[in-house]
Design an enzyme around this catalytic site. Structure first.
Site, mmCIF file in Angstrom:
data_model
loop_
_atom_site.group_PDB
_atom_site.id
_atom_site.type_symbol
_atom_site.label_atom_id
_atom_site.label_comp_id
_atom_site.label_asym_id
_atom_site.label_seq_id
_atom_site.Cartn_x
_atom_site.Cartn_y
_atom_site.Cartn_z
ATOM 1 N N SER A 181 -13.106 -3.044 5.229
ATOM 2 C CA SER A 181 -12.060 -2.822 6.224
ATOM 3 C C SER A 181 -10.992 -1.934 5.625
ATOM 4 O O SER A 181 -10.877 -1.806 4.409
ATOM 5 C CB SER A 181 -11.418 -4.155 6.630
ATOM 6 O OG SER A 181 -10.531 -4.612 5.611
ATOM 7 N N ASP A 182 -10.200 -1.290 6.478
ATOM 8 C CA ASP A 182 -8.958 -0.718 5.990
ATOM 9 C C ASP A 182 -8.022 -1.883 5.657
ATOM 10 O O ASP A 182 -8.303 -3.042 6.003
ATOM 11 C CB ASP A 182 -8.344 0.218 7.030
ATOM 12 C CG ASP A 182 -7.508 1.323 6.399
ATOM 13 O OD1 ASP A 182 -6.955 1.090 5.310
ATOM 14 O OD2 ASP A 182 -7.396 2.408 6.991
ATOM 15 N N CYS A 183 -6.931 -1.589 4.984
ATOM 16 C CA CYS A 183 -6.103 -2.671 4.444
ATOM 17 C C CYS A 183 -5.430 -3.477 5.553
ATOM 18 O O CYS A 183 -4.664 -2.932 6.354
ATOM 19 C CB CYS A 183 -5.082 -2.109 3.480
ATOM 20 S SG CYS A 183 -5.864 -1.430 1.999
ATOM 21 N N ARG A 221 0.828 -1.201 0.000
ATOM 22 C CA ARG A 221 0.000 0.000 0.000
ATOM 23 C C ARG A 221 0.860 1.248 0.000
ATOM 24 O O ARG A 221 0.607 2.193 -0.733
ATOM 25 C CB ARG A 221 -0.907 -0.007 1.232
ATOM 26 C CG ARG A 221 -1.819 1.206 1.304
ATOM 27 C CD ARG A 221 -2.631 1.163 2.565
ATOM 28 N NE ARG A 221 -3.631 2.223 2.529
ATOM 29 C CZ ARG A 221 -4.460 2.472 3.526
ATOM 30 N NH1 ARG A 221 -4.427 1.737 4.594
ATOM 31 N NH2 ARG A 221 -5.343 3.435 3.451
ATOM 32 N N ALA A 234 -6.882 -4.725 8.091
ATOM 33 C CA ALA A 234 -7.468 -4.506 9.411
ATOM 34 C C ALA A 234 -8.113 -5.768 9.968
ATOM 35 O O ALA A 234 -8.202 -5.938 11.193
ATOM 36 C CB ALA A 234 -8.492 -3.377 9.363
#
Length: 763
Positions: free
Chosen positions: A296-298, A8, A300
């Site tokens: 979700s966030d990456c 990311r 998470a």
């Protein structure tokens, strides 16, 4: 750091690089239900006369369990036997379509997109119409990129509407600032614009693009003193949740009708956000009526097991998040462990079906199950109209912090020689901020000034923004030899960004020494322009008579250099107002991980943001000068009395009325107008945001010191006067949160304020 997070950060680095063209290029956008394929006529999910509910149910019923599970990651593979192409959920559009994420590719005919100022600067305009227009442009350009076959998704993970609670937060630049009301309005209008709705909120038939409110909730710490977001447990009171952290998300859903929510990395009071049924299902879907997907966030979901140790096994983590109401995982954790979670009896196939219903519904609402409308094409990207808006946004956001003896604006004919000094004077990447895409073009401050002054002497003053090595002697020589000096200093993404919080509020390295040395050597007081997202303690510059003017230009985007030059030379009258408090360095004694908003004098905790902070400031929230002088006056100076006792449904406390007792219908009837007369006394025409605040007679019971409840941007010619109308809702604007999170209206006096003027309202 996991592989996903490392990847990311690599993607985000690429997003601020102007990408070289690649050889691979497709001109066909991916879509399902191709009418040229006879088999699609047999699928009910392709029948556009049916409701989306029936179409999605039909599609899900045709999938195997293995196919269903494969759809739960942000990279959803194609379902070839049904003619459903793959889909990539992760795309970014914080302040322009970005190459961050996986869904957008600047590798064909379209290689750039309009790059607006970073959000913190745009917020300083206090202009909701501008925010809407920016969202609208981003949505149009996103659809154009999709239509030409350079995108694999139309779900964009923006806006970031977390509260800029602590000035050290590296991602504060991405937000509209520290005020919940401002952030709520920004969320509403950006989302409406991006998704294709009208400014007033009229709903479009097909989503232009899908906006995602992030990061839900109480997320405003990335990496500080060894405390990292993946394992941070945010301890938040019900009172602070109600009146600080949740309002932007509530507005994003209820007023903006956002179709996406991202749950954050952190825990809230011991429960991971992505595993929090109360947040995701009871609050977002239940109370607020959210209709969309939750991602979700990456990585998470992996954090629930690996970092937070909330789950005992990966399968438990999967079960927690799916049962909480999350639908898709940025990463592959659900794809890897959902099957075994079902085998172990921790979830059932129905939990997967629930998530898929939300996911496929969004894709259908985007019009991707049927040939997309191709009327929006490459000519809509980087159009002159869009680039003009980027310049307007930068001009309206820039804030004048100091202007001793009217040093600014400069007169072009009198500036025969100009010294331009500083590491931010000619570095295009610093203008963009994080989550930026490749810009249509870019004008640095040095380039912008070259259009006004022929004789410019330039020195970067430092090797880079960190300024561990400076060239003070060279800079001093330039300063002593020219008519005027402008310094471009501040921060960049090496100092503040995602996963990087600051440790102090000072200028990096030798920047202060450079500034003071140049100012001392210059013939006239110098001009200091700061490019940064978060606030800096520049008390030394504020108090130095040799520094005559200070501008804060945030990260002003592709047209930043032009906007700065126009303001310095008086072609635009600055009107921006700070959307965040600028604190002194001593504020950093407060641990960043203390989430409490309200001051506690017993422990000498000073509180946070203009609403609760009881301490010295460098510059307060809402501060901003102009080249013109404005006056403000409430048209009615008489005391206004509102009788709540007559309409309250239930019993009332001796000191306040409960909003739940008053009821929605009565709350609507209580709204009243207030009018402010504003005059521009000149000498220049200008944009001028009018900010309406509210305060109580004291700060007992956790009341804010004051609270912004309205703002409007006006454009007045020199000498012109106008009336600015505000509609005040007592239930929304004049209420406060009790310790238990319930909202009440206190009996007695309340005050509306604009600048130095106020009127009293009696309840």
């Amino acid at each position: 750091m996991s592989a996903m997070k490392a990847n990311r950060e690599t993607i985000l680095l690429l997003s601020i690089t102007i990408l070289l063209p690649l050889l691979v290029f497709s001109s066909n956008p991916p879509f399902s239900c191709d009418p040229s394929d006879p088999s699609t006529q047999n699928y009910s999910f392709c029948n556009q006369t049916l409701s989306i509910k029936l179409r999605v149910q039909d599609l899900i019923s045709r999938l195997t369990l293995e196919e269903k599970i494969a759809q739960l990651g942000d990279i959803a593979p194609p379902i070839g036997r049904l003619g459903v192409p793959g889909y990539k959920w992760w795309s970014e559009s914080l302040h322009g379509v970005s190459s961050g994420g996986r869904g957008i590719h600047f590798d064909g005919l379209i290689k750039t997109a309009t790059s607006f100022p970073q959000v913190i600067l745009t917020a300083a305009s206090f202009n909701p119409l501008l925010w809407f227009q920016i969202g609208q442009v981003i949505g149009i350009e996103a659809r154009a990129i999709y239509n030409i076959g350079q995108a694999e998704g139309l779900t964009f993970w923006a806006p970031n509407i977390n509260i800029f609670r602590d000035p050290r937060w590296g991602r504060g630049q991405e937000t509209p600032g520290e005020d919940p009301f401002t952030t709520s309005k920004y969320a509403t209008y950006y989302v409406r614009g991006l998704q294709g709705d009208s400014y007033e909120g009229d709903k479009s038939q097909i989503l232009q693009a899908s906006a995602c409110c992030k990061h839900f909730t109480a997320y405003d710490l990335d990496n500080w003193e060894g405390i990292v977001r993946d394992s941070f447990n945010a301890i938040v009171t019900e009172q602070d949740l109600e009146d600080t952290f949740q309002p932007p998300f509530k507005s994003c859903v209820e007023d903006g009708r956002a179709t996406g929510i991202m749950c954050s990395y952190n825990e809230v009071n011991g429960v991971p956000s992505c595993a929090n049924y109360t947040l995701l299902t009871q609050t977002a879907r239940g109370k607020w009526g959210f209709n969309g997907y939750i991602t979700s966030d990456c990585d998470a979901v992996a954090d629930v097991y690996e970092s937070q140790h909330y789950a005992q096994t990966p399968e438990d983590a999967v079960a927690y998040v799916l049962k909480a109401g999350m639908d898709v995982n940025c990463g592959n954790y659900l794809q890897k462990f959902t099957g075994s979670a079902i085998q172990q009896g921790k979830i059932i196939e129905g939990d997967v079906n629930r998530a898929l219903y939300n996911l496929f519904s969004i894709r259908m609402r985007l019009g991707l199950f049927g040939k997309p409308n191709s009327s929006i094409g490459p000519d809509h990207v980087c159009s002159q109209e869009h680039q003009t808006l980027a310049l307007q946004a930068a001009k309206e956001g820039i804030v004048l912090l100091k202007n001793t003896d009217n040093l600014l604006p400069l007169t072009k004919s009198l500036v025969l020689s100009l010294g331009v000094i500083g590491p931010n004077a000619n570095n295009y990447t610093v203008l963009l901020g994080d989550y930026a895409g490749p810009p249509c073009q870019i004008i640095t401050p040095l380039m912008g000034l070259q259009a006004y002054v022929k004789n410019i002497k330039y020195s970067n003053g430092c090797d880079d923004v960190a300024c561990k090595t400076s060239y003070i002697d060279q800079a001093v020589q330039i300063a002593s030899s020219v008519d005027y000096v402008i310094l471009f200093m501040g921060l960049d993404q090496s100092q503040e960004t995602e996963a990087l919080d600051r440790l102090d509020l000072n200028l990096p390295g030798l920047q202060q020494d450079l500034i003071t040395s140049v100012a001392k050597a210059a013939k006239k007081p110098v001009i200091l322009v700061l490019l940064c997202g978060g606030p800096i303690d520049i008390s030394f510059a504020k108090n130095d008579p040799k520094i005559g003017a200070i501008l804060w230009a945030g990260y002003p985007g592709q047209a930043g250099g032009t906007a700065i030059a126009k303001i310095l030379f008086g072609e635009h009258n600055p009107g921006g107002k700070l959307p965040v408090t600028w604190y002194p360095q001593e504020y950093t004694r407060i641990p960043m991980n203390i989430m409490n908003m309200r001051a506690d004098l017993n422990t000498k905790y000073p509180g946070r943001t203009y609403r609760f902070y009881k301490g010295k400031t460098v510059f307060p929230f809402g501060y901003g000068l102009s080249y013109s002088n404005y006056s403000h006056e409430f048209l009615s100076k008489s005391k206004n009395t509102i009788n709540l006792q007559a309409i309250s449904k239930g019993t009332t406390n001796a000191n306040y009325y409960e909003i739940e007792e008053i009821g929605l219908e009565a709350c609507e009837k209580l709204k009243f107008p207030t009018i402010v007369r504003v005059k521009n006394h000149g000498p220049l025409d200008g944009n001028h945001p009018v900010l309406l605040f509210f305060r109580w007679p004291n700060e007992l019971k956790g009341r804010p010191i004051k609270q912004l409840i309205g703002f409007k941007s006006t454009n007045l010619k020199a000498g012109e006067m106008t009336h600015v109308d505000f509609l005040v809702s007592p239930c929304e604007h004049l209420s406060r949160a009790r310790e238990d999170g319930k909202r009440v209206i206190d009996k007695g006096s309340h005050f509306l304020m604009v600048e130095e003027n106020q009127i009293e309202i009696f309840m």
